[in-house]
Enzyme design. Structure first.
Site, PDB file in Angstrom:
ATOM      1  N   LYS A   5       0.836  -1.200   0.000  1.00  0.00           N
ATOM      2  CA  LYS A   5       0.000   0.000   0.000  1.00  0.00           C
ATOM      3  C   LYS A   5       0.870   1.249   0.000  1.00  0.00           C
ATOM      4  O   LYS A   5       2.032   1.222   0.411  1.00  0.00           O
ATOM      5  CB  LYS A   5      -0.969   0.004   1.170  1.00  0.00           C
ATOM      6  CG  LYS A   5      -0.364   0.215   2.534  1.00  0.00           C
ATOM      7  CD  LYS A   5      -1.504   0.404   3.552  1.00  0.00           C
ATOM      8  CE  LYS A   5      -0.942   0.749   4.917  1.00  0.00           C
ATOM      9  NZ  LYS A   5      -1.980   1.170   5.849  1.00  0.00           N
ATOM     10  N   ASP A  64       0.154  -7.251  15.719  1.00  0.00           N
ATOM     11  CA  ASP A  64      -0.020  -8.107  14.550  1.00  0.00           C
ATOM     12  C   ASP A  64       1.173  -8.075  13.606  1.00  0.00           C
ATOM     13  O   ASP A  64       2.229  -7.529  13.947  1.00  0.00           O
ATOM     14  CB  ASP A  64      -1.299  -7.713  13.806  1.00  0.00           C
ATOM     15  CG  ASP A  64      -1.147  -6.372  13.104  1.00  0.00           C
ATOM     16  OD1 ASP A  64      -0.377  -5.529  13.605  1.00  0.00           O
ATOM     17  OD2 ASP A  64      -1.785  -6.160  12.061  1.00  0.00           O
ATOM     18  N   ASP A  78       0.427  -2.664  13.645  1.00  0.00           N
ATOM     19  CA  ASP A  78      -0.530  -1.574  13.854  1.00  0.00           C
ATOM     20  C   ASP A  78      -1.702  -1.964  14.757  1.00  0.00           C
ATOM     21  O   ASP A  78      -2.403  -1.103  15.263  1.00  0.00           O
ATOM     22  CB  ASP A  78      -1.013  -0.974  12.518  1.00  0.00           C
ATOM     23  CG  ASP A  78      -1.655  -1.996  11.602  1.00  0.00           C
ATOM     24  OD1 ASP A  78      -1.712  -3.186  11.968  1.00  0.00           O
ATOM     25  OD2 ASP A  78      -2.094  -1.595  10.505  1.00  0.00           O
ATOM     26  N   SER A 117     -11.565  -3.464  15.271  1.00  0.00           N
ATOM     27  CA  SER A 117     -10.667  -4.511  14.810  1.00  0.00           C
ATOM     28  C   SER A 117      -9.279  -4.374  15.423  1.00  0.00           C
ATOM     29  O   SER A 117      -8.284  -4.578  14.755  1.00  0.00           O
ATOM     30  CB  SER A 117     -10.588  -4.459  13.289  1.00  0.00           C
ATOM     31  OG  SER A 117     -10.261  -3.142  12.874  1.00  0.00           O
TER      32      SER A 117
HETATM   33  C1  G1P Z   1     -10.275  -5.007   8.447  1.00  0.00           C
HETATM   34  C2  G1P Z   1     -10.885  -4.330   9.646  1.00  0.00           C
HETATM   35  C3  G1P Z   1     -10.723  -2.824   9.541  1.00  0.00           C
HETATM   36  C4  G1P Z   1      -9.247  -2.488   9.358  1.00  0.00           C
HETATM   37  C5  G1P Z   1      -8.674  -3.270   8.188  1.00  0.00           C
HETATM   38  C6  G1P Z   1      -7.179  -3.059   8.048  1.00  0.00           C
HETATM   39  O1  G1P Z   1     -10.929  -4.585   7.269  1.00  0.00           O
HETATM   40  O2  G1P Z   1     -12.251  -4.669   9.779  1.00  0.00           O
HETATM   41  O3  G1P Z   1     -11.232  -2.225  10.693  1.00  0.00           O
HETATM   42  O4  G1P Z   1      -9.078  -1.129   9.123  1.00  0.00           O
HETATM   43  O5  G1P Z   1      -8.918  -4.664   8.367  1.00  0.00           O
HETATM   44  O6  G1P Z   1      -6.463  -3.477   9.170  1.00  0.00           O
HETATM   45  P1  G1P Z   1     -12.089  -5.427   6.545  1.00  0.00           P
HETATM   46  O7  G1P Z   1     -11.519  -6.798   6.293  1.00  0.00           O
HETATM   47  O8  G1P Z   1     -13.212  -5.512   7.537  1.00  0.00           O
HETATM   48  O9  G1P Z   1     -12.420  -4.648   5.323  1.00  0.00           O
HETATM   49 ZN    ZN Z   2      -1.966  -4.674  10.664  1.00  0.00          ZN
END
Ligand code: G1P
Ligand code: ZN
Length: 544
Positions: free
Chosen positions: A127, A278, A282, A366
């Site tokens: 990213k 993780d 983050d 999350s």
């Molecule tokens: C998931 C989490 C979201 C977080 C993202 C990146 O995304 O739900 O809060 O920002 O991972 O870490 P999602 O898979 O729900 O789109």
């Molecule tokens: Zn992460």
């Protein structure tokens, strides 16, 4: 001598960035020109980076170092003037965010698939973060995707690989490459934000921290910050060596994958604070002795107590949470008279509010919390914040939670994930809910009467952009909610996330087991969406 090559290529049709960049299987990224196409699509979507600085690093997963070599050669060929790279190619996501800001870089490229498994058969991701240190906005990722669909050539330097392991500066064509210590700048930043003396004193006494780096990127950060600077015994920093396959584990700091520290914390003589982060550093998991803290609650506690940390001694300007995150933080904001924003899922939506100074603290259900110190969520930061709060309040985590709920009430909360379901069935389920939205208000269910139903959209008050289609909400009288959305980070099929929440006031029952407190809502969440009918599943794969 090195020379710039212009290589012909053909587009891939699946390079649409999701919630957090482009994530695919490693094997997909290994296909001819797959990475090159996307990197060139990033560069082609940007303007004004000639001679500027690019920060590059990743979480150390399989393919990290190789991808960095390609990216550096392409950055040089495309005209960047300087690259700042973490030693060994390692940088946590929040550290990249900090380095972009500190070096006044044009932006940065982060290689990570966050908490997804790694290794040759695992996931990979990439990213771009902009000059503010935050993830590229939707408008920019849309440009990248559009470009990726028509790309027909990319530029790369024909040069030897850079030695990523030795700190120092070298040249790659017209670009200088600085290999820096991955940890030092970030650790120094943390020391300016928190009361390290008070934390050190607390940890030198009876209090203990147990940290699980999950064989991911935070190992070196934890060793330096918790170990060297705060005096934590190295035996209490586990799985601290980053591995390309995360030791075969799943670097997701939840109660399933970080079970070792959870079990330790549930013992009578367990650590005062058990924590994990993780793959890319983050996210965070916070567990007190005998007391798991849900991420939504953690955000609320941080909002209520952040003033105890030196960085926020003057108070907060405002707070924000992603829409599916529980409204526990809203209660704190209301009591303290703070502005409170509700944004779509994904950290990129906090960037403008942080930049404008409208908010100081933000987070997601999350396991992501953070502040205006960088433009990413930050796992080590969250652990330090909790340590700072514990040192200032001299109370246990369990007592802090009990006190918090007795003050603000409790938002019972759970997220149910139905993973790898058929993508078309999941889309149909969502479509049916969408079609029925107007008929929901006033409907009586076993969990109460539905007051409103909508599909969440967000109007960004700073840049006035509108983001639509961000999840279906059923909101009940009394504030209970069921939210449905499809994940934007998976790499196989679709993941249906169902978020369930019920508020209990301060004088109510605050100690119920969560599944019991949410039982009726959970049943309604299944029946209203026809989850079994559409997905064939009767139970979620993961509950957090
Ligand atoms: C998931 C989490 C979201 C977080 C993202 C990146 O995304 O739900 O809060 O920002 O991972 O870490 P999602 O898979 O729900 O789109
Ligand atoms: Zn992460």
């Amino acid at each position: 001598m090195s020379r710039t090559l212009t290589v012909e290529t053909t587009p891939y049709d699946d390079q649409k960035p999701g919630t957090s960049g482009l994530r695919k299987k490693v094997t997909r990224f290994q296909e001819a020109n797959y990475l090159e196409n996307f990197v060139q699509s990033i560069f082609d979507s940007l303007e004004g980076f000639q001679g500027q600085t690019l920060v590059v690093g990743g979480d150390g997963r399989y393919h990290n170092a190789q991808a960095i070599q390609t990216i550096l050669k392409m950055a040089a060929a495309n005209g960047f003037g300087r690259a700042v790279v973490g030693q060994g190619g390692l940088l946590s996501t929040p550290a990249v965010s900090h380095l972009i800001r500190k070096n006044e870089a044009f932006g940065g490229i982060i290689l990570s698939a966050s908490h997804n498994p790694g290794g040759p058969d695992g996931d990979f991701g990439i990213k771009f973060n902009a000059a503010n240190g935050g993830p590229a906005k939707e408008s920019l990722t849309a440009k990248m995707f559009a470009r990726s669909k028509v790309i027909d050539r990319y530029q790369i330097l024909d040069a030897d690989d850079v030695d990523l392991d030795s700190i120092g500066t070298s040249r790659l064509g017209g670009m200088s490459v600085e290999i820096i210590d991955s940890v030092a700048d970030y650790a120094d930043l943390m020391e300016t934000l928190f009361d390290f003396d008070a934390i050190r004193t607390m940890l030198a006494g009876a209090a203990t921290l147990l940290f699980d780096a999950m064989h991911a990127v935070t190992g070196p950060y934890a060793n330096e910050i918790f170990g060297k600077r705060l005096g934590v015994d190295s035996a209490h920093i586990i799985n601290a060596k980053p591995k390309t396959d995360f030791g075969g584990g799943h670097p997701d700091p939840n109660l399933v994958h970080a079970k070792t520290i959870y079990d330790a914390a549930m013992k009578a003589d367990g650590p005062d604070l058990a924590a994990a982060s993780d793959g890319d550093g983050d996210r965070n998991l916070i567990i007190g002795r005998g007391c798991f803290v849900s991420p939504s609650d953690s955000l609320a506690v941080i909002a209520a107590n952040a003033h105890l940390a030196p960085a926020h001694s003057g108070g907060l300007s405002g707070v924000a949470r992603s829409m599916p995150t529980s409204a526990a933080t809203d209660r704190v904001a209301e009591a303290k008279g703070l502005a409170c924003y509700e944004t779509p899922t994904g950290w990129k939506f906090f960037g403008n509010l942080l930049d404008s100074g409208d908010i100081t603290i933000c987070g997601e259900e999350s396991a992501g919390t953070g502040s205006n110190h960088v433009r990413e969520k930050d796992g080590i930061w969250a652990v330090l914040m909790w340590l700072n709060i514990l040192a200032a309040r001299t109370m246990s985590v369990a007592d802090i939670m009990a006190d918090h709920w007795a003050t603000y009430g409790r938002n019972y909360y759970a997220r149910h994930d139905f993973e790898e379901v058929d993508a078309e069935s999941a889309a149909n389920l969502m479509r049916r809910l969408r079609e029925r939205l107007s008929s929901y208000p006033g409907t009586e269910t076993d969990a109460g009467r539905i007051q409103t139903a909508d599909e969440f959209s967000y109007f960004d008050p700073v840049d006035e952009s509108l983001t639509e289609g961000q999840g279906i909400r059923l909101i009940f009288e009394g504030g209970s909610r069921i939210v449905y959305r499809l994940s934007g980070t998976g790499t196989v099929g679709a993941t249906l996330r169902v978020y369930i929440e019920r508020y209990e006031p301060p004088d109510g029952e605050l100690d119920k087991p969560v599944p019991e407190a949410l039982a009726e809502l959970i049943a309604v969440s299944r029946s209203e969406a026809g989850i079994e009918r559409f997905t064939g599943r009767t139970e979620p794969d993961v509950i957090t």
